[in-house]
Design a protein around this motif. Structure first.
Motif, short mmCIF file in Angstrom:
data_model
loop_
_atom_site.label_atom_id
_atom_site.label_comp_id
_atom_site.label_asym_id
_atom_site.label_seq_id
_atom_site.Cartn_x
_atom_site.Cartn_y
_atom_site.Cartn_z
N ALA A 72 -2.96 -3.65 35.68
CA ALA A 72 -4.11 -4.21 34.97
C ALA A 72 -4.05 -5.73 34.83
O ALA A 72 -5.09 -6.40 34.79
CB ALA A 72 -4.23 -3.57 33.58
N GLN A 76 -12.10 -3.25 33.03
CA GLN A 76 -11.33 -3.09 31.80
C GLN A 76 -11.86 -3.93 30.64
O GLN A 76 -11.71 -3.54 29.47
CB GLN A 76 -9.86 -3.44 32.05
CG GLN A 76 -9.60 -4.88 32.46
CD GLN A 76 -8.13 -5.18 32.65
OE1 GLN A 76 -7.36 -5.16 31.70
NE2 GLN A 76 -7.73 -5.44 33.90
N ALA A 81 -11.85 3.52 31.88
CA ALA A 81 -11.82 2.06 31.76
C ALA A 81 -11.70 1.65 30.29
O ALA A 81 -10.99 0.69 29.96
CB ALA A 81 -13.07 1.45 32.38
N LEU A 131 -8.17 2.12 29.24
CA LEU A 131 -7.35 1.01 29.74
C LEU A 131 -7.53 -0.22 28.86
O LEU A 131 -6.56 -0.93 28.55
CB LEU A 131 -7.72 0.70 31.19
CG LEU A 131 -6.87 -0.37 31.89
CD1 LEU A 131 -5.40 0.01 31.89
CD2 LEU A 131 -7.37 -0.58 33.32
N ASN A 132 -8.75 -0.49 28.43
CA ASN A 132 -9.02 -1.62 27.54
C ASN A 132 -8.31 -1.44 26.20
O ASN A 132 -7.65 -2.36 25.70
CB ASN A 132 -10.53 -1.75 27.32
CG ASN A 132 -10.90 -2.85 26.35
OD1 ASN A 132 -11.08 -2.60 25.15
ND2 ASN A 132 -11.01 -4.08 26.84
#
Length: 278
Positions: free
Chosen positions: A141, A206, A219, A222-223
């Protein structure tokens, strides 16, 4: 001002993944490939073989019996998961020789592993999200920053030396000074590597997970994970920008993600050691 694709093109050392990964990916692209054939490809690289066996026998998977062959490991872990773990070990080997100025690589790598492990553990509690895919997405990331520090070190130094304005986030400063942010560059890197599209979508979206379409929940996860992992790290000049809809899109709260962090921290040294020897 630079486009993300231009920055990736500058970094020759990150342009091509190792041959063994490309061979594994080629084998897995064949719908009729057998577990034995994939194992044979992996076995041609002793360091990759050793790394995968270490992973298969680690607390990461927690199998009761010792796994002594790659074929057994592939059978137990699964073909898609093996692809993602081969990718993780290949990327680890590539990153290990890069030492950009003003970038603390030890901190970068530790933060990346923490984020990947946290993403995997949280993904295991949710439906419709691949834990290994989230592990690698978390690991990669922040790879855009690695490219930026190597490709435009002077501009990145300017980013670091620029006091954040009211409401500024790190990506805001990057876009203003460089022309793109780390998420865009990370997505461009996955495209350069010709990785499965999902990786580019998750890494590129993200910061704005609602733009990821069907992948918006992953997503958003992931953020959310990145915000928690960054706060748990050794410190940064900027806070990772948590999107206001991440909790709703991911279907999990920040508090619930933070509750998983202690178990990840307990396994960090093990995973660092496994990947360091990849």
């Amino acid at each position: 001002m630079h486009l993300a694709q231009e920055l990736v093109a500058y970094v020759d050392r990150l342009a091509t993944l190792p041959d063994v990964y490309l061979k594994v990916r080629s084998a897995l692209d064949d719908p009729d490939v057998s577990i034995a054939e994939v194992a044979d490809v992996i076995a041609t690289d002793p360091s990759l073989t050793a790394a995968l066996l270490r992973l298969a026998n680690s607390a990461f998977y927690g199998y009761a019996r010792k796994i002594e062959s790659i074929q057994r490991a592939v059978s137990l872990i699964g073909l898609e998961q093996v692809h993602d773990l081969v990718l993780a070990t290949s990327v680890t080997a590539m990153f290990s020789g890069i030492r950009p100025q003003r970038m603390d690589m030890a901190r970068f790598w530790r933060d990346s592993v923490r984020r990947g492990m946290l993403a995997r553990e949280v993904a295991r509690t949710l439906r419709g999200v691949s834990p290994e895919r989230l592990f690698v997405s978390g690991l990669l990331a922040d790879a855009g920053h690695l490219v930026m520090y190597v490709a435009v070190p002077d501009l990145m130094a300017l980013v670091l030396d620029t006091p954040p304005g009211d409401g500024d986030t790190l990506p805001d400063v990057e876009r203003r000074i460089i022309g793109c942010d780390f998420a865009e560059v990370g997505a461009a890197l996955t495209a350069k590597w010709q990785l499965p599209v999902t990786f580019g979508v998750l890494i590129g979206a993200q910061l704005q997970p609602e733009t990821a379409g069907d992948n918006a929940p992953a997503a958003a996860l992931l953020n959310l994970v990145s915000a928690v992992a960054t706060q748990a790290g050794d410190g940064s000049d900027y806070e990772y920008p948590l999107h206001h809809r991440s909790e709703a899109l991911a279907g999990i709260t920040r508090d619930e993600v933070e509750a998983v962090l202690p178990s990840v921290e307990a396994q960090m040294e093990m995973m660092m050691a496994v990947l360091a020897n990849a």
